[in-house]
Motif scaffolding. Structure first.
Motif, short mmCIF file in Angstrom:
data_model
loop_
_atom_site.label_atom_id
_atom_site.label_comp_id
_atom_site.label_asym_id
_atom_site.label_seq_id
_atom_site.Cartn_x
_atom_site.Cartn_y
_atom_site.Cartn_z
N LYS A 1 0.87 -1.18 0.00
CA LYS A 1 0.00 0.00 0.00
C LYS A 1 0.91 1.23 0.00
O LYS A 1 1.75 1.39 0.88
CB LYS A 1 -0.92 -0.01 1.22
CG LYS A 1 -1.91 1.13 1.22
CD LYS A 1 -2.95 0.94 2.30
CE LYS A 1 -3.84 2.14 2.50
NZ LYS A 1 -4.64 2.54 1.42
N CYS A 2 0.75 2.07 -0.99
CA CYS A 2 1.63 3.22 -1.18
C CYS A 2 1.30 4.37 -0.23
O CYS A 2 0.17 4.53 0.21
CB CYS A 2 1.53 3.71 -2.62
SG CYS A 2 2.12 2.50 -3.81
N LYS A 3 2.32 5.18 0.03
CA LYS A 3 2.19 6.33 0.91
C LYS A 3 1.59 7.51 0.14
O LYS A 3 1.91 7.71 -1.03
CB LYS A 3 3.57 6.74 1.43
CG LYS A 3 4.25 5.68 2.24
CD LYS A 3 5.66 6.15 2.63
CE LYS A 3 6.44 5.00 3.22
NZ LYS A 3 7.60 4.63 2.44
N PRO A 4 0.77 8.31 0.83
CA PRO A 4 0.24 9.53 0.18
C PRO A 4 1.36 10.52 -0.11
O PRO A 4 2.38 10.55 0.59
CB PRO A 4 -0.72 10.11 1.22
CG PRO A 4 -0.93 9.05 2.24
CD PRO A 4 0.24 8.12 2.17
N VAL A 5 1.15 11.32 -1.12
CA VAL A 5 2.09 12.38 -1.49
C VAL A 5 1.72 13.62 -0.68
O VAL A 5 0.54 13.99 -0.61
CB VAL A 5 2.00 12.68 -3.00
CG1 VAL A 5 2.82 13.90 -3.37
CG2 VAL A 5 2.43 11.47 -3.80
N ASP A 6 2.71 14.26 -0.08
CA ASP A 6 2.43 15.51 0.64
C ASP A 6 3.33 16.66 0.19
O ASP A 6 3.18 17.78 0.64
CB ASP A 6 2.52 15.31 2.16
CG ASP A 6 3.86 14.74 2.61
OD1 ASP A 6 4.81 14.70 1.81
OD2 ASP A 6 3.95 14.32 3.78
N THR A 7 4.24 16.39 -0.73
CA THR A 7 5.11 17.43 -1.26
C THR A 7 4.91 17.52 -2.78
O THR A 7 5.15 16.54 -3.49
CB THR A 7 6.59 17.13 -0.94
OG1 THR A 7 6.73 16.98 0.47
CG2 THR A 7 7.50 18.24 -1.43
N PHE A 8 4.45 18.67 -3.22
CA PHE A 8 4.17 18.89 -4.63
C PHE A 8 5.23 19.87 -5.16
O PHE A 8 5.08 21.08 -5.08
CB PHE A 8 2.76 19.45 -4.81
CG PHE A 8 1.70 18.49 -4.34
CD1 PHE A 8 1.05 17.67 -5.25
CD2 PHE A 8 1.36 18.38 -3.00
CE1 PHE A 8 0.08 16.77 -4.83
CE2 PHE A 8 0.40 17.48 -2.57
CZ PHE A 8 -0.25 16.67 -3.49
N ASP A 9 6.32 19.30 -5.67
CA ASP A 9 7.47 20.12 -6.05
C ASP A 9 8.00 19.71 -7.43
O ASP A 9 7.39 18.89 -8.12
CB ASP A 9 8.57 20.01 -4.99
CG ASP A 9 9.03 18.56 -4.75
OD1 ASP A 9 8.65 17.65 -5.53
OD2 ASP A 9 9.78 18.34 -3.78
N LYS A 10 9.14 20.29 -7.80
CA LYS A 10 9.74 20.01 -9.11
C LYS A 10 10.12 18.54 -9.26
O LYS A 10 10.06 18.00 -10.36
CB LYS A 10 10.96 20.90 -9.34
CG LYS A 10 10.59 22.34 -9.59
CD LYS A 10 11.83 23.19 -9.83
CE LYS A 10 11.41 24.65 -10.01
NZ LYS A 10 12.56 25.53 -10.22
N GLU A 11 10.51 17.89 -8.16
CA GLU A 11 10.85 16.46 -8.22
C GLU A 11 9.62 15.64 -8.60
O GLU A 11 9.71 14.71 -9.41
CB GLU A 11 11.39 15.97 -6.88
CG GLU A 11 12.83 16.36 -6.64
CD GLU A 11 13.37 15.77 -5.34
OE1 GLU A 11 12.99 14.64 -4.98
OE2 GLU A 11 14.18 16.47 -4.69
N LEU A 12 8.47 15.99 -8.03
CA LEU A 12 7.22 15.30 -8.39
C LEU A 12 6.89 15.54 -9.85
O LEU A 12 6.52 14.61 -10.57
CB LEU A 12 6.07 15.78 -7.49
CG LEU A 12 4.68 15.25 -7.86
CD1 LEU A 12 4.61 13.73 -7.68
CD2 LEU A 12 3.61 15.93 -7.03
N HIS A 13 7.04 16.77 -10.32
CA HIS A 13 6.76 17.10 -11.72
C HIS A 13 7.64 16.28 -12.65
O HIS A 13 7.17 15.73 -13.66
CB HIS A 13 6.96 18.59 -11.98
CG HIS A 13 6.05 19.47 -11.18
ND1 HIS A 13 5.93 20.81 -11.41
CD2 HIS A 13 5.22 19.21 -10.14
CE1 HIS A 13 5.06 21.34 -10.56
NE2 HIS A 13 4.63 20.38 -9.77
N ALA A 14 8.92 16.17 -12.31
CA ALA A 14 9.86 15.38 -13.13
C ALA A 14 9.47 13.90 -13.11
O ALA A 14 9.53 13.23 -14.14
CB ALA A 14 11.29 15.57 -12.63
#
Length: 156
Positions: free
Chosen positions: A17-30
């Motif tokens: 079961k995957c963890k929720p995302v809480d940081t929406f940054d350039k790494e996520l965009h990439a």
């Protein structure tokens, strides 16, 4: 952008079961860009983060019938109808089976900037979304197969 290696079953990350995302940054965009590139390179219609070894609630879908979709922390909040149709999975090359899923869904998710949205989908688009959301919960399509189908047309 880069093409990532697709994880094959029985790699354990596919059943976590995957963890929720809480940081929406350039790494996520990439990462999202890489996921699209990887999915297109593999000729898929969806890809979930665990399929590239990342245990976060991130998926991309592009059925070519609807606009390409990024799903972060997605959740189906309503579903109706039933449909049985053929599914495959990039983590199970050459394996196909009939799976029953709701025909219509309403979901909520976040986009790459952290903004929540709701979306209604039906048919193949809804099926692809549900398949990817299952991946984020460690559920594989093989757990839902009613009947396996030989890609050459003969039933197994």
């Amino acid at each position: 952008m880069a093409i990532r290696e697709i994880v094959m079953h029985p790699n354990e990350v596919l059943e976590v079961k995957c963890k929720p995302v809480d940081t929406f940054d350039k790494e996520l965009h990439a990462l999202l860009d890489d996921m699209f590139e990887t999915m297109y390179d593999a000729e898929g219609v969806g890809l979930a983060a665990p399929q590239i070894g990342i245990d976060q609630q991130i998926a991309v879908v592009d059925t070519r019938e609807e606009e390409a979709l990024e799903l972060i922390n997605p959740e189906v909040i309503k579903s109706s109808g039933k449909e049985v149709d053929l599914e495959g999975c990039l983590s199970f090359p050459g394996l196909f089976g009939e799976v029953e899923r709701p025909f219509r869904i309403t979901l909520k998710a976040h986009n790459r900037f952290g903004k929540e949205f709701k979306l209604k989908a039906e048919g193949f688009f809804a099926r692809a979304i549900q398949h990817e959301i299952d991946h984020l919960h460690g559920v594989l399509f093989t757990e839902k197969v009613i009947r396996y189908i030989d890609p050459e047309g003969a039933e197994e």
